[in-house]
Each structure stands twice: as structure tokens, then as C-alpha cells.
Scaffold this motif. Structure first.
Motif, PDB file in Angstrom:
ATOM      1  N   GLN A   2      20.219  77.492  35.960  1.00 52.63           N
ATOM      2  CA  GLN A   2      19.508  76.317  35.482  1.00 52.63           C
ATOM      3  C   GLN A   2      18.241  76.741  34.733  1.00 52.63           C
ATOM      4  OE1 GLN A   2      18.079  73.745  38.557  1.00 52.63           O
ATOM      5  NE2 GLN A   2      17.129  72.337  37.146  1.00 52.63           N
ATOM      6  N   GLN A   3      18.040  76.156  33.549  1.00 50.70           N
ATOM      7  CA  GLN A   3      16.833  76.426  32.777  1.00 50.70           C
ATOM      8  C   GLN A   3      15.679  75.646  33.380  1.00 50.70           C
ATOM      9  OE1 GLN A   3      16.446  78.545  30.131  1.00 50.70           O
ATOM     10  NE2 GLN A   3      18.524  79.218  30.564  1.00 50.70           N
ATOM     11  N   THR A   4      14.537  76.302  33.534  1.00 48.24           N
ATOM     12  CA  THR A   4      13.406  75.625  34.160  1.00 48.24           C
ATOM     13  C   THR A   4      12.193  75.530  33.250  1.00 48.24           C
ATOM     14  OG1 THR A   4      12.646  77.693  35.161  1.00 48.24           O
ATOM     15  CG2 THR A   4      14.111  76.290  36.492  1.00 48.24           C
ATOM     16  N   ASP A   5      12.302  76.020  31.993  1.00 43.28           N
ATOM     17  CA  ASP A   5      11.141  75.907  31.109  1.00 43.28           C
ATOM     18  C   ASP A   5      10.942  74.438  30.732  1.00 43.28           C
ATOM     19  OD1 ASP A   5      12.170  75.668  27.976  1.00 43.28           O
ATOM     20  OD2 ASP A   5      13.618  76.622  29.321  1.00 43.28           O
ATOM     21  N   ALA A   6       9.701  74.072  30.485  1.00 43.57           N
ATOM     22  CA  ALA A   6       9.342  72.668  30.262  1.00 43.57           C
ATOM     23  C   ALA A   6      10.112  72.050  29.100  1.00 43.57           C
ATOM     24  CB  ALA A   6       7.841  72.556  30.035  1.00 43.57           C
ATOM     25  N   ARG A   7      10.228  72.760  28.006  1.00 42.25           N
ATOM     26  CA  ARG A   7      10.909  72.204  26.838  1.00 42.25           C
ATOM     27  C   ARG A   7      12.361  71.854  27.160  1.00 42.25           C
ATOM     28  NH1 ARG A   7      14.044  73.180  22.544  1.00 42.25           N
ATOM     29  NH2 ARG A   7      13.422  72.304  20.549  1.00 42.25           N
ATOM     30  N   THR A   8      13.067  72.735  27.831  1.00 42.96           N
ATOM     31  CA  THR A   8      14.472  72.496  28.166  1.00 42.96           C
ATOM     32  C   THR A   8      14.611  71.345  29.157  1.00 42.96           C
ATOM     33  OG1 THR A   8      15.027  74.808  27.761  1.00 42.96           O
ATOM     34  CG2 THR A   8      16.564  73.547  29.122  1.00 42.96           C
ATOM     35  N   VAL A   9      13.773  71.314  30.183  1.00 43.60           N
ATOM     36  CA  VAL A   9      13.848  70.253  31.192  1.00 43.60           C
ATOM     37  C   VAL A   9      13.608  68.887  30.547  1.00 43.60           C
ATOM     38  CG1 VAL A   9      12.770  69.308  33.279  1.00 43.60           C
ATOM     39  CG2 VAL A   9      13.247  71.767  33.112  1.00 43.60           C
ATOM     40  N   VAL A  10      12.606  68.788  29.699  1.00 52.82           N
ATOM     41  CA  VAL A  10      12.290  67.506  29.062  1.00 52.82           C
ATOM     42  C   VAL A  10      13.390  67.106  28.069  1.00 52.82           C
ATOM     43  CG1 VAL A  10      10.644  66.315  27.552  1.00 52.82           C
ATOM     44  CG2 VAL A  10       9.825  67.716  29.470  1.00 52.82           C
ATOM     45  N   THR A  11      13.891  68.054  27.310  1.00 53.59           N
ATOM     46  CA  THR A  11      15.007  67.762  26.400  1.00 53.59           C
ATOM     47  C   THR A  11      16.210  67.248  27.189  1.00 53.59           C
ATOM     48  OG1 THR A  11      14.258  69.429  24.808  1.00 53.59           O
ATOM     49  CG2 THR A  11      16.579  68.743  24.680  1.00 53.59           C
ATOM     50  N   ASP A  12      16.521  67.906  28.298  1.00 60.72           N
ATOM     51  CA  ASP A  12      17.634  67.457  29.144  1.00 60.72           C
ATOM     52  C   ASP A  12      17.389  66.056  29.678  1.00 60.72           C
ATOM     53  OD1 ASP A  12      18.913  69.874  28.715  1.00 60.72           O
ATOM     54  OD2 ASP A  12      18.470  70.683  30.707  1.00 60.72           O
ATOM     55  N   THR A  15      17.817  63.466  26.882  1.00 60.29           N
ATOM     56  CA  THR A  15      19.229  63.472  26.493  1.00 60.29           C
ATOM     57  C   THR A  15      20.080  62.757  27.537  1.00 60.29           C
ATOM     58  OG1 THR A  15      18.913  65.532  25.260  1.00 60.29           O
ATOM     59  CG2 THR A  15      21.174  64.961  25.881  1.00 60.29           C
ATOM     60  N   PHE A  16      19.849  63.041  28.808  1.00 58.30           N
ATOM     61  CA  PHE A  16      20.588  62.358  29.881  1.00 58.30           C
ATOM     62  C   PHE A  16      20.323  60.856  29.854  1.00 58.30           C
ATOM     63  CE2 PHE A  16      20.469  66.415  32.666  1.00 58.30           C
ATOM     64  CZ  PHE A  16      21.694  66.843  32.171  1.00 58.30           C
ATOM     65  N   LEU A  17      19.055  60.475  29.719  1.00 60.36           N
ATOM     66  CA  LEU A  17      18.702  59.058  29.699  1.00 60.36           C
ATOM     67  C   LEU A  17      19.371  58.356  28.515  1.00 60.36           C
ATOM     68  CD1 LEU A  17      16.966  57.318  31.568  1.00 60.36           C
ATOM     69  CD2 LEU A  17      15.107  57.580  29.940  1.00 60.36           C
ATOM     70  N   ALA A  18      19.324  58.981  27.347  1.00 61.35           N
ATOM     71  CA  ALA A  18      19.930  58.399  26.147  1.00 61.35           C
ATOM     72  C   ALA A  18      21.439  58.235  26.296  1.00 61.35           C
ATOM     73  CB  ALA A  18      19.616  59.265  24.930  1.00 61.35           C
ATOM     74  N   ALA A  19      22.078  59.134  27.039  1.00 62.18           N
ATOM     75  CA  ALA A  19      23.532  59.097  27.231  1.00 62.18           C
ATOM     76  C   ALA A  19      23.947  58.194  28.390  1.00 62.18           C
ATOM     77  CB  ALA A  19      24.059  60.512  27.460  1.00 62.18           C
ATOM     78  N   GLY A  20      22.963  57.561  29.037  1.00 63.77           N
ATOM     79  CA  GLY A  20      23.275  56.694  30.169  1.00 63.77           C
ATOM     80  C   GLY A  20      23.562  57.438  31.454  1.00 63.77           C
ATOM     81  N   GLN A  21      23.208  58.715  31.508  1.00 63.53           N
ATOM     82  CA  GLN A  21      23.431  59.532  32.705  1.00 63.53           C
ATOM     83  C   GLN A  21      22.183  59.454  33.597  1.00 63.53           C
ATOM     84  OE1 GLN A  21      24.494  63.390  31.192  1.00 63.53           O
ATOM     85  NE2 GLN A  21      26.456  62.680  30.430  1.00 63.53           N
ATOM     86  N   ARG A  22      21.989  58.288  34.165  1.00 63.98           N
ATOM     87  CA  ARG A  22      20.778  57.975  34.933  1.00 63.98           C
ATOM     88  C   ARG A  22      20.552  58.932  36.101  1.00 63.98           C
ATOM     89  NH1 ARG A  22      18.556  54.295  38.846  1.00 63.98           N
ATOM     90  NH2 ARG A  22      16.736  53.248  37.964  1.00 63.98           N
ATOM     91  N   GLU A  23      21.585  59.201  36.885  1.00 61.75           N
ATOM     92  CA  GLU A  23      21.432  60.066  38.061  1.00 61.75           C
ATOM     93  C   GLU A  23      21.022  61.481  37.665  1.00 61.75           C
ATOM     94  OE1 GLU A  23      21.246  58.918  41.156  1.00 61.75           O
ATOM     95  OE2 GLU A  23      21.562  56.960  40.223  1.00 61.75           O
ATOM     96  N   ALA A  24      21.591  61.986  36.572  1.00 67.04           N
ATOM     97  CA  ALA A  24      21.209  63.325  36.097  1.00 67.04           C
ATOM     98  C   ALA A  24      19.755  63.327  35.635  1.00 67.04           C
ATOM     99  CB  ALA A  24      22.134  63.762  34.966  1.00 67.04           C
TER     100      ALA A  24
END
Length: 134
Positions: A2-12, A15-24
Motif C-alpha cells: 500500500q502506498q502511504t505518501d500523501a499525494r497517492t493517498v489523497v489521489t486515491d 478517485t474512490f469518492l468520484a467512482a462511488g466507492q464510499r467504503e474505500a
């Protein structure tokens, strides 16, 4: 791994929210995270804890949109430096009252151990009041 750098976490997260993946999206927040929402609206304050952020704050925001007009979230850019990342995104949708909504948002995110611990959001709160809360 799992990537833990701030940029990757925030991008994820966005991206999850936009895709409707609320739990992720929720899984990327620390239990004691905070989200500060600007202005003098009923929503304006610092929300504390994952439950308040997703159960109350973002739940209230979602209810302001028409059932068939749920907002489309488009990530524009994410810049990261150490524990912080700044994300820019656009939200477009139809308000529950039928008004067209489009807002450009910016968030300053703090990340620790791969989880979002704080968000300071900036957006046009006057537009929120005129479209979503009118």
C-alpha cells in the motif's frame, strides 16, 4: 504494498469518492480525523472523527443534491510534499431544488501512516448558499 505518501493517498481518496466507492474512501481516513469547512453556513465548522465526517457532514452535503443529480467529482490536480497534499477538484450536479451546481474546490490534506488525519477545504461558499441551500 500500500502506498502511504500523501499525494497517492489523497489521489486515491478523491478517485474512490468520484467512482462511488464510499467504503474505500472512508477507509483512507484516520478514526480521529478532522475536516474544516469554511464560511458561515450551517455546514461550516470543523467536523471531528470519521463518523462525523462521513455520517453527518458529507451525508448532509449529499442530501442537498437531487436523487438523479448526484454530483460528478473531477480531480484536477494533486501536489504533495511530505505529510501534506493539496488537491483541486470540481463538483458538478443538480441541487435538490433543481439549480445547476458547479464549484471548484481545494483541500489541504494531512496524511500520517497512510491515513488522512486532517482536511482544510476551500470553495465558493456563496455559491453553495445560492444553489444548494436556497
Amino acid at each position: 504494498m500500500q502506498q502511504t505518501d500523501a499525494r497517492t493517498v489523497v489521489t486515491d481518496y478523491v478517485t474512490f469518492l468520484a467512482a462511488g466507492q464510499r467504503e474505500a474512501a472512508i477507509a483512507l481516513f484516520a478514526e480521529d480525523a478532522t475536516w474544516s469547512y469554511p464560511g458561515n453556513l450551517a455546514l461550516s465548522r470543523t467536523w471531528h472523527g470519521k463518523q462525523e465526517i462521513f455520517g453527518e457532514f458529507l451525508g448532509q452535503v449529499g442530501a442537498l443534491f437531487a436523487p438523479d443529480g448526484l454530483p460528478e467529482i473531477t480531480l484536477t490536480q494533486v501536489l504533495g510534499d511530505g505529510r501534506q497534499a493539496v488537491a483541486e477538484w470540481t463538483v458538478k450536479g443538480t441541487a435538490a431544488n433543481g439549480a445547476a451546481y458547479e464549484n471548484h474546490c481545494l483541500g489541504v490534506f494531512t496524511v500520517a501512516n497512510g491515513l488522512i488525519t486532517a482536511v482544510r477545504e476551500y470553495l465558493d461558499t456563496h455559491h453553495v448558499a445560492q444553489t444548494l441551500l436556497a
